[in-house]
Write a protein that holds these residues in place. Structure first.
Motif, PDB file in Angstrom:
ATOM      1  N   GLY A  11      33.371   5.614  28.357  1.00 58.22           N
ATOM      2  CA  GLY A  11      33.356   5.908  29.655  1.00 58.22           C
ATOM      3  C   GLY A  11      34.298   4.922  30.359  1.00 58.22           C
ATOM      4  O   GLY A  11      34.788   4.827  31.741  1.00 58.22           O
ATOM      5  N   ASP A  12      34.948   3.827  29.864  1.00 59.71           N
ATOM      6  CA  ASP A  12      36.003   3.126  30.571  1.00 59.71           C
ATOM      7  C   ASP A  12      37.408   3.821  30.592  1.00 59.71           C
ATOM      8  O   ASP A  12      38.160   3.149  31.630  1.00 59.71           O
ATOM      9  N   ILE A  13      37.711   4.625  29.898  1.00 63.07           N
ATOM     10  CA  ILE A  13      38.872   5.273  29.741  1.00 63.07           C
ATOM     11  C   ILE A  13      38.809   6.855  30.263  1.00 63.07           C
ATOM     12  O   ILE A  13      37.975   7.482  29.916  1.00 63.07           O
ATOM     13  N   ALA A  14      39.803   7.108  31.293  1.00 65.48           N
ATOM     14  CA  ALA A  14      39.703   8.460  31.695  1.00 65.48           C
ATOM     15  C   ALA A  14      40.230   9.493  30.786  1.00 65.48           C
ATOM     16  O   ALA A  14      40.920   9.340  29.578  1.00 65.48           O
ATOM     17  N   GLU A  15      39.970  10.623  31.088  1.00 59.30           N
ATOM     18  CA  GLU A  15      40.299  11.834  30.150  1.00 59.30           C
ATOM     19  C   GLU A  15      41.832  12.141  30.383  1.00 59.30           C
ATOM     20  O   GLU A  15      42.446  12.629  29.351  1.00 59.30           O
ATOM     21  N   LYS A  16      42.649  11.457  31.294  1.00 60.11           N
ATOM     22  CA  LYS A  16      44.041  11.635  31.291  1.00 60.11           C
ATOM     23  C   LYS A  16      44.441  10.133  31.304  1.00 60.11           C
ATOM     24  O   LYS A  16      43.899   9.366  31.798  1.00 60.11           O
ATOM     25  N   ILE A  17      45.511  10.127  30.497  1.00 57.13           N
ATOM     26  CA  ILE A  17      45.935   8.535  30.191  1.00 57.13           C
ATOM     27  C   ILE A  17      47.515   8.697  30.218  1.00 57.13           C
ATOM     28  O   ILE A  17      48.165   9.506  29.664  1.00 57.13           O
ATOM     29  N   LEU A  18      48.490   7.660  30.711  1.00 62.39           N
ATOM     30  CA  LEU A  18      49.876   7.393  30.574  1.00 62.39           C
ATOM     31  C   LEU A  18      49.944   6.473  29.416  1.00 62.39           C
ATOM     32  O   LEU A  18      49.291   5.388  29.492  1.00 62.39           O
ATOM     33  N   LEU A  19      50.838   6.701  28.669  1.00 58.08           N
ATOM     34  CA  LEU A  19      51.244   5.752  27.601  1.00 58.08           C
ATOM     35  C   LEU A  19      52.670   5.355  27.457  1.00 58.08           C
ATOM     36  O   LEU A  19      53.471   5.834  26.761  1.00 58.08           O
ATOM     37  N   TYR A  28      52.574  -2.900  35.377  1.00 56.84           N
ATOM     38  CA  TYR A  28      53.122  -2.552  36.432  1.00 56.84           C
ATOM     39  C   TYR A  28      52.649  -0.977  37.170  1.00 56.84           C
ATOM     40  O   TYR A  28      52.572  -0.935  38.302  1.00 56.84           O
ATOM     41  N   ILE A  29      52.525  -0.022  36.163  1.00 56.48           N
ATOM     42  CA  ILE A  29      51.934   1.128  36.710  1.00 56.48           C
ATOM     43  C   ILE A  29      50.530   1.141  37.460  1.00 56.48           C
ATOM     44  O   ILE A  29      50.505   1.550  38.524  1.00 56.48           O
ATOM     45  N   ALA A  30      49.751   0.218  36.888  1.00 62.00           N
ATOM     46  CA  ALA A  30      48.342   0.092  37.360  1.00 62.00           C
ATOM     47  C   ALA A  30      48.354  -0.568  38.670  1.00 62.00           C
ATOM     48  O   ALA A  30      47.698  -0.488  39.758  1.00 62.00           O
ATOM     49  N   GLU A  31      49.168  -1.757  38.817  1.00 59.67           N
ATOM     50  CA  GLU A  31      49.288  -2.544  39.995  1.00 59.67           C
ATOM     51  C   GLU A  31      49.933  -1.764  41.253  1.00 59.67           C
ATOM     52  O   GLU A  31      49.716  -2.206  42.332  1.00 59.67           O
ATOM     53  N   ASN A  32      51.123  -0.832  40.758  1.00 62.60           N
ATOM     54  CA  ASN A  32      51.757  -0.290  41.954  1.00 62.60           C
ATOM     55  C   ASN A  32      51.410   0.933  42.250  1.00 62.60           C
ATOM     56  O   ASN A  32      51.935   1.554  43.281  1.00 62.60           O
ATOM     57  N   VAL A  60      45.908   4.025  32.067  1.00 62.44           N
ATOM     58  CA  VAL A  60      47.533   3.845  31.506  1.00 62.44           C
ATOM     59  C   VAL A  60      47.081   2.475  30.392  1.00 62.44           C
ATOM     60  O   VAL A  60      46.544   1.841  30.687  1.00 62.44           O
ATOM     61  N   MET A  61      47.636   2.717  29.442  1.00 63.72           N
ATOM     62  CA  MET A  61      47.893   1.873  28.236  1.00 63.72           C
ATOM     63  C   MET A  61      48.943   1.645  27.625  1.00 63.72           C
ATOM     64  O   MET A  61      49.564   2.719  27.204  1.00 63.72           O
ATOM     65  N   GLY A  62      49.421   0.445  27.255  1.00 61.63           N
ATOM     66  CA  GLY A  62      50.644   0.320  26.333  1.00 61.63           C
ATOM     67  C   GLY A  62      50.333   0.728  24.976  1.00 61.63           C
ATOM     68  O   GLY A  62      49.180   0.774  24.438  1.00 61.63           O
ATOM     69  N   THR A  63      51.352   1.372  24.186  1.00 64.98           N
ATOM     70  CA  THR A  63      51.170   1.831  22.635  1.00 64.98           C
ATOM     71  C   THR A  63      51.996   0.703  21.759  1.00 64.98           C
ATOM     72  O   THR A  63      51.818   1.058  20.427  1.00 64.98           O
ATOM     73  N   GLY A  64      52.827  -0.122  22.241  1.00 61.94           N
ATOM     74  CA  GLY A  64      53.693  -0.674  21.278  1.00 61.94           C
ATOM     75  C   GLY A  64      54.836   0.300  20.874  1.00 61.94           C
ATOM     76  O   GLY A  64      54.977   1.332  21.517  1.00 61.94           O
ATOM     77  N   MET A  65      55.643  -0.155  19.892  1.00 60.90           N
ATOM     78  CA  MET A  65      56.805   0.332  19.366  1.00 60.90           C
ATOM     79  C   MET A  65      56.685   0.834  18.067  1.00 60.90           C
ATOM     80  O   MET A  65      56.053   0.481  17.175  1.00 60.90           O
ATOM     81  N   GLY A  66      57.115   2.286  18.031  1.00 59.55           N
ATOM     82  CA  GLY A  66      57.056   2.889  16.751  1.00 59.55           C
ATOM     83  C   GLY A  66      55.965   3.836  16.663  1.00 59.55           C
ATOM     84  O   GLY A  66      55.008   3.695  17.147  1.00 59.55           O
ATOM     85  N   VAL A  67      56.255   4.717  15.339  1.00 58.24           N
ATOM     86  CA  VAL A  67      54.982   5.887  14.915  1.00 58.24           C
ATOM     87  C   VAL A  67      53.845   5.057  14.588  1.00 58.24           C
ATOM     88  O   VAL A  67      52.881   5.464  15.001  1.00 58.24           O
ATOM     89  N   PRO A  68      53.813   3.803  13.758  1.00 59.60           N
ATOM     90  CA  PRO A  68      52.491   3.641  13.530  1.00 59.60           C
ATOM     91  C   PRO A  68      51.594   3.031  14.541  1.00 59.60           C
ATOM     92  O   PRO A  68      50.415   3.254  14.342  1.00 59.60           O
ATOM     93  N   SER A  69      52.228   2.316  15.457  1.00 57.22           N
ATOM     94  CA  SER A  69      51.640   1.938  16.518  1.00 57.22           C
ATOM     95  C   SER A  69      50.890   2.838  17.500  1.00 57.22           C
ATOM     96  O   SER A  69      49.726   2.788  17.737  1.00 57.22           O
ATOM     97  N   ILE A  70      51.738   3.800  17.948  1.00 56.23           N
ATOM     98  CA  ILE A  70      51.181   4.878  18.835  1.00 56.23           C
ATOM     99  C   ILE A  70      50.264   5.869  18.099  1.00 56.23           C
ATOM    100  O   ILE A  70      49.614   6.334  18.685  1.00 56.23           O
ATOM    101  N   GLY A  71      50.396   5.806  16.562  1.00 52.97           N
ATOM    102  CA  GLY A  71      49.578   6.878  15.907  1.00 52.97           C
ATOM    103  C   GLY A  71      48.125   6.000  16.013  1.00 52.97           C
ATOM    104  O   GLY A  71      47.049   6.907  16.053  1.00 52.97           O
ATOM    105  N   ILE A  72      48.170   4.802  15.786  1.00 55.03           N
ATOM    106  CA  ILE A  72      46.728   4.132  15.995  1.00 55.03           C
ATOM    107  C   ILE A  72      46.026   4.215  17.154  1.00 55.03           C
ATOM    108  O   ILE A  72      44.872   4.764  17.314  1.00 55.03           O
ATOM    109  N   TYR A  73      46.723   4.024  18.431  1.00 57.20           N
ATOM    110  CA  TYR A  73      46.192   3.964  19.784  1.00 57.20           C
ATOM    111  C   TYR A  73      45.932   5.134  20.027  1.00 57.20           C
ATOM    112  O   TYR A  73      44.907   5.525  20.697  1.00 57.20           O
TER     113      TYR A  73
END
Length: 232
Positions: A11-19, A28-32, A60-73
């Motif tokens: 319930g902490d995370i919305a059905e729509k997310i920016l990555l 920055y996105i969250a604060e502004n 909104v959440m960071g994913t890090g760099m590269g396929v393995p990182s965004i693949g996990i998140y």
């Protein structure tokens, strides 16, 4: 409910997310751009936030760099937290001369040199495409805002420092707009789960013109793509 990479509860995370790839861009996105913001993740400093944009809940959440990182998140966001609409907002290197710094690239599909899709045991090469619903809305919003944008194929590369510095020209010769490092895995995860995914990029550098933006500009100045993604 938590995972090894995310301390959020159900319930902490919305059905729509920016990555964004950069967790500081997520901050920055969250604060502004968001109101009533609550932070749901700090594990590995991969910051995640949920708030409201024009009264509607969005994360909104960071994913890090590269396929393995965004693949996990992205996998955990979809399967553990029920996220239905995932929009990557990142930077890219332009392959074609008509693309200029700060132009938007809305990805219709992603090529790759990654072996990510091999896990599915497909007898061929999988074409990773974005959600038509999200793509259509993003293009319409960019047009309404009169923003310079390009729609088409991008390259998701596992390699940043390529041993062959001219290899990108072959992809450019196939009409590929730009290069980044995450979208192919995001599109694969979304397709397999039956949810929506899209990538909106800002040109941060050009392999053609040898121009580039600074790290601070990439973190804080790519506001057009953020607004398009939030308006969807």
């Amino acid at each position: 409910m938590t995972t090894p990479h995310n301390s959020a509860k159900k319930g902490d995370i919305a059905e729509k997310i920016l990555l964004p790839g950069d967790p500081l861009r997520a901050k920055y996105i969250a604060e502004n751009f968001l109101d009533d913001v609550k932070q749901f993740n700090t594990v590995r400093n991969m910051f995640g936030f949920t708030g409201k944009y024009k009264g509607k809940e969005v994360s909104v959440m960071g994913t890090g760099m590269g396929v393995p990182s965004i693949g996990i998140y992205s996998y955990e966001l979809i399967h553990e937290y029920g996220v239905k609409n995932l929009i990557r907002v990142g930077s890219c290197g332009a392959y074609l001369p008509e693309l200029e710094l700060y132009d938007l690239v809305i990805a219709q599909a992603a090529c790759t040199n990654s072996s990510y899709a091999s896990q599915y045991g497909l007898n061929g090469t999988y074409s990773a495409i974005s959600s038509w619903e999200l793509l259509y809305k993003a293009v319409k919003i960019a047009e309404e805002k009169n923003l310079r944008h390009f729609v088409g194929n991008i390259m998701t590369s596992d390699i940043f420092y390529d041993d062959n510095p001219e290899s990108w020209k072959k992809w450019a010769g196939m009409g590929v707009l730009a290069v980044e490092m995450e979208s192919y895995a995001l599109f694969c995860n979304a397709a397999k789960a039956g949810v929506n995914a899209l990538t909106i990029l800002t040109v941060s550098d050009s392999l053609v013109h040898q121009t580039l933006t600074t790290a601070e500009e990439r973190e804080k100045s790519f506001t057009n793509m953020m607004e398009v993604a939030l308006e969807i």
